[in-house]
Design a protein around this motif. Structure first.
Motif, PDB file in Angstrom:
ATOM      1  N   VAL A  14      -1.514 -48.593  26.717  1.00 41.23           N
ATOM      2  CA  VAL A  14      -1.690 -47.197  26.318  1.00 41.23           C
ATOM      3  C   VAL A  14      -3.033 -46.661  26.813  1.00 41.23           C
ATOM      4  O   VAL A  14      -3.130 -45.535  27.322  1.00 41.23           O
ATOM      5  CB  VAL A  14      -1.581 -47.073  24.785  1.00 41.23           C
ATOM      6  N   LEU A  15      -4.075 -47.473  26.688  1.00 39.20           N
ATOM      7  CA  LEU A  15      -5.399 -47.032  27.131  1.00 39.20           C
ATOM      8  C   LEU A  15      -5.437 -46.792  28.642  1.00 39.20           C
ATOM      9  O   LEU A  15      -5.965 -45.782  29.112  1.00 39.20           O
ATOM     10  CB  LEU A  15      -6.458 -48.057  26.724  1.00 39.20           C
ATOM     11  N   THR A  16      -4.888 -47.724  29.399  1.00 39.83           N
ATOM     12  CA  THR A  16      -4.925 -47.578  30.858  1.00 39.83           C
ATOM     13  C   THR A  16      -3.989 -46.479  31.343  1.00 39.83           C
ATOM     14  O   THR A  16      -4.225 -45.883  32.403  1.00 39.83           O
ATOM     15  CB  THR A  16      -4.550 -48.900  31.542  1.00 39.83           C
ATOM     16  N   SER A  17      -2.935 -46.179  30.577  1.00 34.93           N
ATOM     17  CA  SER A  17      -1.984 -45.145  31.018  1.00 34.93           C
ATOM     18  C   SER A  17      -2.546 -43.742  30.871  1.00 34.93           C
ATOM     19  O   SER A  17      -1.991 -42.797  31.435  1.00 34.93           O
ATOM     20  CB  SER A  17      -0.681 -45.255  30.223  1.00 34.93           C
ATOM     21  N   LEU A  18      -3.631 -43.607  30.106  1.00 33.28           N
ATOM     22  CA  LEU A  18      -4.200 -42.276  29.917  1.00 33.28           C
ATOM     23  C   LEU A  18      -4.647 -41.663  31.236  1.00 33.28           C
ATOM     24  O   LEU A  18      -4.683 -40.441  31.378  1.00 33.28           O
ATOM     25  CB  LEU A  18      -5.373 -42.346  28.931  1.00 33.28           C
ATOM     26  N   ARG A  19      -5.007 -42.532  32.174  1.00 36.91           N
ATOM     27  CA  ARG A  19      -5.375 -42.027  33.499  1.00 36.91           C
ATOM     28  C   ARG A  19      -4.314 -42.371  34.547  1.00 36.91           C
ATOM     29  O   ARG A  19      -4.579 -42.313  35.747  1.00 36.91           O
ATOM     30  CB  ARG A  19      -6.734 -42.593  33.918  1.00 36.91           C
ATOM     31  N   GLY A  20      -3.110 -42.727  34.066  1.00 39.22           N
ATOM     32  CA  GLY A  20      -2.018 -43.032  34.976  1.00 39.22           C
ATOM     33  C   GLY A  20      -1.096 -41.850  35.160  1.00 39.22           C
ATOM     34  O   GLY A  20      -1.396 -40.722  34.742  1.00 39.22           O
ATOM     35  N   ASP A  21       0.053 -42.102  35.782  1.00 40.60           N
ATOM     36  CA  ASP A  21       0.981 -41.001  36.025  1.00 40.60           C
ATOM     37  C   ASP A  21       1.880 -40.779  34.814  1.00 40.60           C
ATOM     38  O   ASP A  21       1.866 -41.532  33.837  1.00 40.60           O
ATOM     39  CB  ASP A  21       1.811 -41.270  37.285  1.00 40.60           C
ATOM     40  N   ARG A  22       2.687 -39.735  34.888  1.00 41.42           N
ATOM     41  CA  ARG A  22       3.528 -39.335  33.768  1.00 41.42           C
ATOM     42  C   ARG A  22       4.537 -40.419  33.416  1.00 41.42           C
ATOM     43  O   ARG A  22       4.769 -40.701  32.230  1.00 41.42           O
ATOM     44  CB  ARG A  22       4.241 -38.027  34.103  1.00 41.42           C
ATOM     45  N   ARG A  23       5.145 -41.039  34.409  1.00 41.07           N
ATOM     46  CA  ARG A  23       6.157 -42.045  34.137  1.00 41.07           C
ATOM     47  C   ARG A  23       5.582 -43.233  33.388  1.00 41.07           C
ATOM     48  O   ARG A  23       6.230 -43.802  32.505  1.00 41.07           O
ATOM     49  CB  ARG A  23       6.799 -42.523  35.454  1.00 41.07           C
ATOM     50  N   ASP A  24       4.345 -43.605  33.717  1.00 40.42           N
ATOM     51  CA  ASP A  24       3.719 -44.729  33.041  1.00 40.42           C
ATOM     52  C   ASP A  24       3.493 -44.411  31.567  1.00 40.42           C
ATOM     53  O   ASP A  24       3.776 -45.222  30.685  1.00 40.42           O
ATOM     54  CB  ASP A  24       2.403 -45.077  33.733  1.00 40.42           C
TER      55      ASP A  24
END
Length: 614
Positions: A306-316
């Motif tokens: 969840v923490l790393t997905s904050l700067r990931g793409d929408r699908r992640d």
């Protein structure tokens, strides 16, 4: 690229080979489990009744006479009753839907995770799913949870497809499947609904207002399908349908939302089976070995994801919300539920596997790239191995060799990981080093649950283990019910068959658990009451009419149960004044009888209620 021809469709071979292999493995594993399983007496009785009458089928009548329903919605039993109508009443037919549901869940899970995080993550998730003990053992008994799990996974897969396609088809299918899950096991299916609605609301590839409108429609349609059967049954006059078990007011709403909702459990068998409620329940002795092997790892990976997905793409971000939003509500609900069985957690297995599969794959990729997130991998291996040693150690000296194996594999895998990180060419520096590292790490993390799963003993016929199926060796698989708690009393059955004459019913029985073995064996038994003390009771006037007409001669009940009142007391008084007790020595002179069955309904006896000759 090599391909597989399926009629006019050409499938890329490499993409589908892993899921085909895993699906075949799943089919073999669960089919082997079927050969060791047993039908649940209560559900099997209802299935036979429902397979013999379309009215009983629709209403979910427990008994052939259609006096009372089961105390659950009939969704899962519809599937079984159709199988029995087609294939007959062999034992394997009662278990086949569970095998198919568990098997189908594997490619559905693989496909949903692959669309989120790639085929490698989907493969790892499917492997974790296959190694989950509670899924294996639950598929060996015809209880609703395996079908519920399959409905939820199918709904998640359809929702993932809906995120990719702007049309309504996949979205409507997902909503309907959530409703189907409700028909299978009521409110438990709706635990996933908030995560599904929020995932679509935030991450569908549509304009915000369109996403909001469709998310509302999705939730409304899910609820409408969920309540559809209850609405129809409520419109049928009470005299034209069976009485509703699990309700003192003959109401399906009361049965679902009170009996199976707010007042579910209490200080009964569920607490004994699942342990005391609280934050640590899923890690306790009863539940931990069923679902908890990778729960600490999943919590770690979910937080990191969840923490790393904050700067990931929408699908992640959508993937972490979807699967994390499925895992955490189940975790919270089963921790807080007053009474539960460990097999309730079966529905958590797909989300646990998805979070673990994606998290481990991402951590391994980061490790290969020497990124800081890669340190989650050795930390996860050590955490999971250490927790496995604790789980095994709690069960006594069952597998003395297993903890050393897990510890050795964990240490070696971490050393290999460090070697791949420090070598100049990483895994290319030593041929096969990466593969060896992955295999040894898999042993460290999965040797515990796999050993526990495969050591599950076969079910004895009529064993009380069917009430609380748990995976693991016999000491950990103990049940509060006796080994033959649901066995037919064969001498008594022979006496009934020889003396019933032209009676329509083999006997009248006080409780569904008493009648269940005989109903499941194909005999027509008259129920005196539903499952609980406040469930529907057969009026004494009806019992008197049936006895006078010669439709029922024998009654198997308790007349000395303290604390009873109302219709139950009237039934006991009627039996006391109209019937004579049949001493066991009459039909079993050798005295070769099974030990008394522990039950909360008192000491039951057989009574002969033959009316006097005119």
């Amino acid at each position: 690229m090599n391909s597989v021809n399926v009629g006019p469709i050409v499938l890329p071979r490499r993409r589908f080979t892993p899921v085909l292999v895993l699906s075949v493995l799943a089919a073999a594993l669960y089919a082997w489990g079927l050969s060791r399983g047993t039908p649940h007496v209560y559900y099997s009785s209802a299935i036979r009744s429902m397979s013999e009458s379309w009215s009983n089928f629709f209403f979910g009548a427990f008994d052939p006479s259609g006096f009372v329903t089961t105390d659950k919605l009939p969704g899962s039993l519809w599937v079984h009753a159709l199988f029995v109508r087609v294939f007959g009443t062999q034992s394997w037919v009662f278990l086949l839907p569970e095998v198919l549901a568990a098997t189908v869940s594997v490619p559905l899970l693989f496909g949903a995770v692959r669309r989120w995080a790639g085929a490698r993550a989907g493969f790892v998730a499917a492997v974790i799913f296959l190694c989950t003990p509670v899924v294996f053992v639950t598929a060996q008994v015809n209880i609703p949870d395996t079908l519920l799990m399959c409905s939820v996974v199918a709904a998640a897969y359809a929702l993932v497809r809906a995120l990719e396609h702007p049309g309504w088809r996949w979205l409507v299918l997902s909503a309907v499947l959530v409703g189907v899950g409700f028909q299978v096991k009521m409110l438990q299916a709706l635990l996933v609904l908030p995560a599904f609605c929020l995932t679509y609301l935030f991450f569908a590839d549509l304009a915000p207002r369109v996403r909001f409108a469709r998310a509302v429609v999705y939730g409304a349609l899910s609820v409408l399908v969920s309540l559809s059967w209850m609405i129809v049954v409520s419109l049928v006059p009470a005299g034209a349908r069976p009485q509703v078990d699990g309700s003192a007011s003959n109401s399906v709403w009361d049965m679902v939302f009170v009996h199976n909702g707010v007042s579910r459990g209490g200080a009964g068998h569920g607490t004994v089976f699942g342990g005391a409620p609280g934050p640590g329940r899923l890690f306790n002795e009863q539940v931990g070995t069923q679902i908890g092997w990778l729960l600490p790892l999943a919590a770690l990976l979910l937080a990191a994801g969840v923490l790393t997905s904050l700067r990931g793409d929408r699908r992640d971000r959508a993937g972490w919300l979807l699967w994390g939003g499925m895992l955490l509500p189940g975790w919270a609900a089963f921790s807080a539920l007053s009474g539960m069985h460990p097999y309730y957690t079966t529905v958590m297995a797909p989300a646990l596997a998805a979070v673990g599969g994606v998290g481990l794959t991402r951590a391994y990729t980061a490790w290969q790239a020497r990124g800081p997130a890669g340190w989650l991998l050795p930390a996860g291996v050590l955490l999971t191995a250490g927790w496995a040693v604790v789980l095994v150690g709690r069960q006594g000296n069952v597998f003395g060799w297993l903890p050393p194996l897990i510890v050795a594999a964990a240490v070696v895998s971490v050393l290999l990981l460090l070697l791949t990180r420090t070598s100049s060419g990483r895994s290319q520096a030593v041929p096969g080093l990466a593969v060896l590292t992955v295999l040894v790490a898999a042993v460290a993390m999965l040797a515990g649950p796999v050993t526990w799963m495969l050591s599950t003993p076969a079910f004895e016929k009529s064993s009380g283990r069917m009430v609380n199926p748990v995976a693991g060796p016999a000491p950990a698989g103990r049940s509060a019910m006796s080994a033959k708690a649901f066995a037919i009393d064969r001498p008594m059955l022979a006496h009934l068959l020889a003396n019933r004459g032209g009676s329509r019913f083999l006997m009248a029985a006080q409780h569904p658990n008493t009648a269940g073995p005989y109903l499941a064996d194909g005999h027509n038994v008259l129920l005196l009451r539903g499952f609980n003390a406040d469930s529907p009771q057969l009026p004494v006037a009806e019992l008197d009419r049936l006895a006078a007409a010669g439709e029922v001669r024998f009654v198997f009940t308790t007349i000395d149960q303290p604390g009873i009142g109302g219709t139950a007391l009237e039934q006991a008084n009627w039996v006391r004044t109209h019937c004579a007790v049949v001493e066991p020595a009459v039909f079993d002179p050798a005295g070769d009888r099974p030990p008394p069955r522990p039950n909360p309904w008192g000491n039951q006896a057989l009574f002969d209620c033959r009316p006097p000759a005119p």
